[in-house]
Design an enzyme around this catalytic site. Structure first.
Site, mmCIF file in Angstrom:
data_model
loop_
_atom_site.group_PDB
_atom_site.id
_atom_site.type_symbol
_atom_site.label_atom_id
_atom_site.label_comp_id
_atom_site.label_asym_id
_atom_site.label_seq_id
_atom_site.Cartn_x
_atom_site.Cartn_y
_atom_site.Cartn_z
ATOM 1 N N GLY A 1 41.230 46.270 37.143
ATOM 2 C CA GLY A 1 41.882 47.454 36.560
ATOM 3 C C GLY A 1 41.120 47.973 35.370
ATOM 4 O O GLY A 1 41.692 48.313 34.334
ATOM 5 N N ALA A 2 39.779 48.082 35.556
ATOM 6 C CA ALA A 2 38.917 48.328 34.391
ATOM 7 C C ALA A 2 38.377 49.754 34.324
ATOM 8 O O ALA A 2 37.489 50.030 33.517
ATOM 9 C CB ALA A 2 37.759 47.321 34.395
ATOM 10 N N ARG B 1 40.015 52.272 33.272
ATOM 11 C CA ARG B 1 40.584 52.961 32.097
ATOM 12 C C ARG B 1 41.308 51.946 31.232
ATOM 13 O O ARG B 1 41.438 50.766 31.610
ATOM 14 C CB ARG B 1 41.518 54.109 32.513
ATOM 15 N N VAL C 1 44.104 45.141 43.690
ATOM 16 C CA VAL C 1 44.559 43.775 43.428
ATOM 17 C C VAL C 1 45.725 43.343 44.322
ATOM 18 O O VAL C 1 46.003 42.152 44.438
ATOM 19 C CB VAL C 1 44.927 43.555 41.931
ATOM 20 N N ASN D 1 43.549 41.882 34.479
ATOM 21 C CA ASN D 1 44.054 42.893 33.542
ATOM 22 C C ASN D 1 44.911 43.969 34.211
ATOM 23 O O ASN D 1 45.797 44.529 33.575
ATOM 24 C CB ASN D 1 42.855 43.549 32.837
ATOM 25 N N SER E 1 52.048 39.908 28.359
ATOM 26 C CA SER E 1 52.713 40.677 27.310
ATOM 27 C C SER E 1 53.757 39.801 26.640
ATOM 28 O O SER E 1 54.444 39.014 27.316
ATOM 29 C CB SER E 1 53.395 41.906 27.905
ATOM 30 N N TYR F 1 59.282 44.870 34.346
ATOM 31 C CA TYR F 1 58.004 44.543 33.678
ATOM 32 C C TYR F 1 58.099 43.182 32.993
ATOM 33 O O TYR F 1 57.217 42.341 33.140
ATOM 34 C CB TYR F 1 57.680 45.640 32.672
ATOM 35 N N LYS G 1 55.855 39.684 33.787
ATOM 36 C CA LYS G 1 54.974 39.015 32.812
ATOM 37 C C LYS G 1 55.456 37.580 32.551
ATOM 38 O O LYS G 1 54.646 36.696 32.302
ATOM 39 C CB LYS G 1 54.903 39.827 31.510
HETATM 40 N N1 LIG Z 1 49.030 49.074 26.513
HETATM 41 C C1 LIG Z 1 49.840 48.183 25.960
HETATM 42 O O1 LIG Z 1 50.461 48.434 24.918
HETATM 43 C C2 LIG Z 1 49.991 46.811 26.594
HETATM 44 C C3 LIG Z 1 50.794 45.854 25.929
HETATM 45 C C4 LIG Z 1 50.926 44.583 26.476
HETATM 46 C C5 LIG Z 1 50.274 44.275 27.669
HETATM 47 N N2 LIG Z 1 49.509 45.230 28.304
HETATM 48 C C6 LIG Z 1 48.844 44.845 29.553
HETATM 49 O O2 LIG Z 1 47.468 45.167 29.479
HETATM 50 C C7 LIG Z 1 46.978 45.444 30.803
HETATM 51 C C8 LIG Z 1 46.245 46.775 30.789
HETATM 52 O O3 LIG Z 1 47.156 47.766 30.355
HETATM 53 P P1 LIG Z 1 46.708 49.251 29.935
HETATM 54 O O4 LIG Z 1 47.514 49.620 28.760
HETATM 55 O O5 LIG Z 1 45.230 49.353 29.884
HETATM 56 O O6 LIG Z 1 47.281 50.069 31.212
HETATM 57 P P2 LIG Z 1 46.779 51.434 31.885
HETATM 58 O O7 LIG Z 1 46.046 52.256 30.907
HETATM 59 O O8 LIG Z 1 47.974 51.977 32.566
HETATM 60 O O9 LIG Z 1 45.729 50.905 32.982
HETATM 61 C C9 LIG Z 1 46.188 50.104 34.034
HETATM 62 C C10 LIG Z 1 45.011 49.746 34.914
HETATM 63 O O10 LIG Z 1 45.510 48.915 35.984
HETATM 64 C C11 LIG Z 1 45.025 49.459 37.196
HETATM 65 N N3 LIG Z 1 45.838 49.131 38.364
HETATM 66 C C12 LIG Z 1 47.155 49.333 38.574
HETATM 67 N N4 LIG Z 1 47.493 48.933 39.808
HETATM 68 C C13 LIG Z 1 46.359 48.472 40.402
HETATM 69 C C14 LIG Z 1 46.035 47.925 41.671
HETATM 70 N N5 LIG Z 1 46.964 47.776 42.635
HETATM 71 N N6 LIG Z 1 44.752 47.528 41.924
HETATM 72 C C15 LIG Z 1 43.802 47.678 40.974
HETATM 73 N N7 LIG Z 1 44.028 48.206 39.760
HETATM 74 C C16 LIG Z 1 45.302 48.591 39.481
HETATM 75 C C17 LIG Z 1 44.959 50.968 36.962
HETATM 76 O O11 LIG Z 1 44.144 51.584 37.951
HETATM 77 P P3 LIG Z 1 44.354 53.147 38.404
HETATM 78 O O12 LIG Z 1 43.629 53.982 37.402
HETATM 79 O O13 LIG Z 1 43.729 53.186 39.766
HETATM 80 O O14 LIG Z 1 45.833 53.402 38.410
HETATM 81 C C18 LIG Z 1 44.346 50.975 35.564
HETATM 82 O O15 LIG Z 1 42.961 50.769 35.642
HETATM 83 C C19 LIG Z 1 48.201 45.425 31.720
HETATM 84 O O16 LIG Z 1 48.278 44.181 32.379
HETATM 85 C C20 LIG Z 1 49.364 45.587 30.753
HETATM 86 O O17 LIG Z 1 50.566 45.046 31.254
HETATM 87 C C21 LIG Z 1 49.352 46.477 27.792
#
Ligand SMILES: NC(=O)c1ccc[n+]([C@@H]2O[C@H](COP(=O)([O-])OP(=O)(O)OC[C@H]3O[C@@H](n4cnc5c(N)ncnc54)[C@H](OP(=O)(O)O)[C@@H]3O)[C@@H](O)[C@H]2O)c1
Length: 227
Positions: A11-12, A14, A59, A85, A138, A153, A157
């Site tokens: 999921g890299a 973005r 994934v 991720n 998380s 969610y 987690k």
């Molecule tokens: N942001 C926060 O505040 C926060 C806090 C705690 C934990 N996290 C965790 O950190 C991680 C990254 O979060 P983020 O904030 O960067 O989220 P994000 O900006 O929404 O990015 C999510 C990424 O996951 C990918 N993804 C979703 N479903 C997928 C699949 N079936 N196969 C492959 N890739 C997939 C998306 O791809 P597409 O572009 O193709 O949709 C995107 O690249 C997550 O596990 C999230 O739960 C984030």
């Protein structure tokens, strides 16, 4: 010395995953940038460096995971760091009494079972290098944080944390498996009002990747936190 370590980030294309790739490059890692859409993986990789290797990985697809495993084995023979991720956030603010069960299933598939299946598939390749698995979790899935809102969610987690602990016990002596919370940071998922930057969120993950810091722990801000 991390100069020749090979890391794969799911999921890299973005958000935090993309930033983790950028920071890993800066630390001398060779980086495999995985995204479910190969074109998006290529575009993201181009923004970073010609040395970044873009790959397709949905994934939630067993077929996609197997294709990646086969390619990785033939091209690289092993892996040092797997960063699970990719994630979704399907029920922000919704109460457990209202969230449709399909949202729980979707969250479990992407946030927990996918990380398990990828880890199962790549475990032998990681074992060859005494590598590590880092699950991006998380604090919302910590026991003390199981509030009724955003419950799909949170539960996913919580499950990911359980998977982390069990994998760490399966890999003891061979590979290290930990979970890390990046904190609430500004991404598409975190939203524009999050207090932290994506750089801050990624840096705690990269800190773990840089050297093995034990196994079976949950980290945030470079500190161990309670499950
Ligand atoms: N942001 C926060 O505040 C926060 C806090 C705690 C934990 N996290 C965790 O950190 C991680 C990254 O979060 P983020 O904030 O960067 O989220 P994000 O900006 O929404 O990015 C999510 C990424 O996951 C990918 N993804 C979703 N479903 C997928 C699949 N079936 N196969 C492959 N890739 C997939 C998306 O791809 P597409 O572009 O193709 O949709 C995107 O690249 C997550 O596990 C999230 O739960 C984030």
């Amino acid at each position: 010395m991390t100069a020749s370590k090979l890391a794969l980030v799911t999921g890299a294309n973005r958000g935090i995953g993309f930033e983790v790739c950028r920071q890993l490059l800066g630390k001398g890692f060779r980086v495999i940038l995985a995204a479910r859409d190969l074109e998006k993986a290529k575009q993201a990789a181009q923004q970073l460096s010609p040395e970044v290797i873009p790959v397709a990985l949905d994934v939630t697809s067993s077929e996609s995971i197997e294709q990646l495993r086969t390619w990785l084995e033939h091209q690289h023979g092993g892996l040092d760091v797997l960063i699970n991720n990719a994630g979704i956030y399907p029920d922000e603010g919704q109460n457990i009494l209202k969230v449709p069960v399909h949202a729980f299933r979707e969250a479990m598939e992407v946030n927990a079972f996918a990380a398990l299946e990828i880890s199962q598939a790549l475990f032998p390749l990681l074992e060859k290098r005494k590598g590590q698995i880092i699950n991006v979790s998380s604090e919302m899935g910590a026991w003390e944080d199981l509030h009724p809102s955003t419950s799909a969610y949170r539960l996913s987690k919580l499950a990911l944390n359980g998977i982390t602990l069990m994998l760490s016990r399966a890999g003891r002596g061979h590979i290290s498996v930990n979970a890390v919370c990046p904190g609430w940071v500004r991404t598409d998922m975190g939203g524009p009002d999050a207090p932290g930057s994506v750089q801050e969120g990624a840096s705690g993950i990269v800190w773990l990747a840089e050297q093995v810091r034990g196994t079976g722990s949950f980290y945030q801000n470079r500190q161990q936190i309670d499950w």
